[in-house]
Design a protein around this motif. Structure first.
Motif, PDB file in Angstrom:
ATOM      1  N   THR A 146      34.540  53.542  50.134  1.00 52.35           N
ATOM      2  CA  THR A 146      35.905  53.145  49.804  1.00 52.35           C
ATOM      3  C   THR A 146      36.613  54.344  49.222  1.00 52.35           C
ATOM      4  N   GLU A 147      37.905  54.361  49.343  1.00 51.61           N
ATOM      5  CA  GLU A 147      38.666  55.492  48.828  1.00 51.61           C
ATOM      6  C   GLU A 147      38.707  55.452  47.301  1.00 51.61           C
ATOM      7  N   GLU A 148      38.697  56.629  46.736  1.00 52.01           N
ATOM      8  CA  GLU A 148      38.767  56.744  45.283  1.00 52.01           C
ATOM      9  C   GLU A 148      40.185  56.461  44.816  1.00 52.01           C
ATOM     10  N   GLU A 149      40.307  55.790  43.686  1.00 51.59           N
ATOM     11  CA  GLU A 149      41.608  55.566  43.088  1.00 51.59           C
ATOM     12  C   GLU A 149      41.810  56.614  42.006  1.00 51.59           C
ATOM     13  N   ASN A 150      42.923  57.282  42.050  1.00 50.38           N
ATOM     14  CA  ASN A 150      43.241  58.274  41.028  1.00 50.38           C
ATOM     15  C   ASN A 150      43.957  57.586  39.890  1.00 50.38           C
ATOM     16  N   GLU A 151      43.305  57.573  38.718  1.00 46.01           N
ATOM     17  CA  GLU A 151      43.902  56.936  37.552  1.00 46.01           C
ATOM     18  C   GLU A 151      44.469  58.006  36.634  1.00 46.01           C
ATOM     19  N   GLN A 152      45.518  57.660  35.929  1.00 53.10           N
ATOM     20  CA  GLN A 152      46.129  58.574  34.977  1.00 53.10           C
ATOM     21  C   GLN A 152      45.231  58.658  33.750  1.00 53.10           C
ATOM     22  N   PRO A 153      45.139  59.830  33.143  1.00 54.31           N
ATOM     23  CA  PRO A 153      44.324  59.956  31.929  1.00 54.31           C
ATOM     24  C   PRO A 153      44.953  59.144  30.791  1.00 54.31           C
ATOM     25  N   LEU A 154      44.118  58.803  29.825  1.00 50.44           N
ATOM     26  CA  LEU A 154      44.596  58.039  28.676  1.00 50.44           C
ATOM     27  C   LEU A 154      45.547  58.885  27.833  1.00 50.44           C
ATOM     28  N   SER A 155      46.543  58.229  27.272  1.00 51.73           N
ATOM     29  CA  SER A 155      47.473  58.925  26.379  1.00 51.73           C
ATOM     30  C   SER A 155      46.788  59.132  25.027  1.00 51.73           C
ATOM     31  N   GLN A 156      47.403  59.958  24.189  1.00 52.37           N
ATOM     32  CA  GLN A 156      46.836  60.219  22.868  1.00 52.37           C
ATOM     33  C   GLN A 156      46.749  58.924  22.053  1.00 52.37           C
ATOM     34  N   LYS A 157      47.765  58.071  22.178  1.00 55.87           N
ATOM     35  CA  LYS A 157      47.791  56.804  21.453  1.00 55.87           C
ATOM     36  C   LYS A 157      46.647  55.898  21.914  1.00 55.87           C
ATOM     37  N   GLU A 158      46.434  55.854  23.237  1.00 54.62           N
ATOM     38  CA  GLU A 158      45.351  55.028  23.782  1.00 54.62           C
ATOM     39  C   GLU A 158      43.986  55.577  23.369  1.00 54.62           C
ATOM     40  N   LEU A 159      43.844  56.897  23.356  1.00 51.20           N
ATOM     41  CA  LEU A 159      42.580  57.505  22.914  1.00 51.20           C
ATOM     42  C   LEU A 159      42.288  57.164  21.455  1.00 51.20           C
ATOM     43  N   LYS A 160      43.318  57.210  20.612  1.00 53.67           N
ATOM     44  CA  LYS A 160      43.144  56.896  19.192  1.00 53.67           C
ATOM     45  C   LYS A 160      42.678  55.452  19.016  1.00 53.67           C
ATOM     46  N   LYS A 161      43.313  54.522  19.766  1.00 52.45           N
ATOM     47  CA  LYS A 161      42.919  53.117  19.682  1.00 52.45           C
ATOM     48  C   LYS A 161      41.489  52.916  20.161  1.00 52.45           C
ATOM     49  N   LEU A 162      41.116  53.627  21.220  1.00 55.04           N
ATOM     50  CA  LEU A 162      39.763  53.514  21.759  1.00 55.04           C
ATOM     51  C   LEU A 162      38.735  54.024  20.761  1.00 55.04           C
ATOM     52  N   ARG A 163      39.049  55.135  20.109  1.00 54.35           N
ATOM     53  CA  ARG A 163      38.129  55.677  19.097  1.00 54.35           C
ATOM     54  C   ARG A 163      37.937  54.689  17.942  1.00 54.35           C
ATOM     55  N   LEU A 164      39.042  54.069  17.532  1.00 58.09           N
ATOM     56  CA  LEU A 164      38.945  53.080  16.460  1.00 58.09           C
ATOM     57  C   LEU A 164      38.099  51.890  16.881  1.00 58.09           C
ATOM     58  N   LEU A 165      38.279  51.449  18.123  1.00 59.41           N
ATOM     59  CA  LEU A 165      37.475  50.334  18.631  1.00 59.41           C
ATOM     60  C   LEU A 165      35.997  50.676  18.648  1.00 59.41           C
ATOM     61  N   LEU A 166      35.690  51.875  19.119  1.00 56.83           N
ATOM     62  CA  LEU A 166      34.296  52.294  19.188  1.00 56.83           C
ATOM     63  C   LEU A 166      33.654  52.452  17.829  1.00 56.83           C
ATOM     64  N   LYS A 167      34.436  52.848  16.847  1.00 58.50           N
ATOM     65  CA  LYS A 167      33.927  52.967  15.477  1.00 58.50           C
ATOM     66  C   LYS A 167      33.853  51.628  14.776  1.00 58.50           C
ATOM     67  N   GLY A 168      34.479  50.619  15.367  1.00 60.57           N
ATOM     68  CA  GLY A 168      34.503  49.302  14.727  1.00 60.57           C
ATOM     69  C   GLY A 168      35.519  49.228  13.630  1.00 60.57           C
ATOM     70  N   GLY A 169      36.465  50.117  13.634  1.00 62.81           N
ATOM     71  CA  GLY A 169      37.449  50.185  12.562  1.00 62.81           C
ATOM     72  C   GLY A 169      38.717  49.416  12.825  1.00 62.81           C
ATOM     73  N   VAL A 170      38.799  48.679  13.900  1.00 64.78           N
ATOM     74  CA  VAL A 170      40.024  47.921  14.192  1.00 64.78           C
ATOM     75  C   VAL A 170      39.966  46.640  13.412  1.00 64.78           C
ATOM     76  N   LYS A 171      41.005  46.359  12.683  1.00 69.96           N
ATOM     77  CA  LYS A 171      41.096  45.126  11.928  1.00 69.96           C
ATOM     78  C   LYS A 171      41.502  44.014  12.868  1.00 69.96           C
ATOM     79  N   SER A 172      40.903  42.860  12.679  1.00 70.58           N
ATOM     80  CA  SER A 172      41.290  41.730  13.523  1.00 70.58           C
ATOM     81  C   SER A 172      42.659  41.241  13.114  1.00 70.58           C
TER      82      SER A 172
END
Length: 95
Positions: A65-91
Motif C-alpha cells: 500500500t502507498e505510504e501516507e505522508n503525515e505532518q510532524p507534530l507541532s511543538q504544542k503537540e509534542l509538549k502534550k505528548l511528553r506530559l502524557l508519557l510522564k503521567g503528568g496530565v491532570k484529569s
C-alpha cells in the motif's frame, strides 16, 4: 512469409467492437489487429532492472500500500505528548 490459416471463433459482440475500434485506430485490418494482439500475448515480458525494482519498493511498504505522508507534530503537540508519557496530565475531573 509464413502460411496463412483461417480461424473461426465465437467472441462477445462487445469484444469484437473493441477490436474493430483498435484496428481502426492502429490503421490495421481486423485480422491484423487480432494477430498482433495474439502474438504479443505469447511474448515473455522483460524482467525489470534492479534499479526499477528498488524504486518500486521505495514507493510502497511491505503491505503493498502507498505510504501516507503525515505532518510532524507541532511543538504544542509534542509538549502534550511528553506530559502524557510522564503521567503528568491532570484529569479534567475535580476531586
Amino acid at each position: 512469409m509464413s502460411e496463412i490459416s483461417t480461424l473461426t471463433i465465437k467472441i462477445p459482440l462487445e469484444l469484437k467492437e473493441k477490436i474493430k475500434a483498435a484496428a481502426l485506430e492502429n490503421d490495421h485490418s481486423l485480422s491484423a489487429e487480432v494477430c498482433k494482439r495474439l502474438e504479443s500475448s505469447f511474448q515473455v515480458p522483460d524482467k525489470p532492472s534492479k534499479k526499477q525494482v528498488a524504486l518500486h519498493h521505495d514507493e510502497i511498504d511491505s503491505q503493498h500500500t502507498e505510504e501516507e505522508n503525515e505532518q510532524p507534530l507541532s511543538q504544542k503537540e509534542l509538549k502534550k505528548l511528553r506530559l502524557l508519557l510522564k503521567g503528568g496530565v491532570k484529569s479534567g475531573k475535580k476531586k
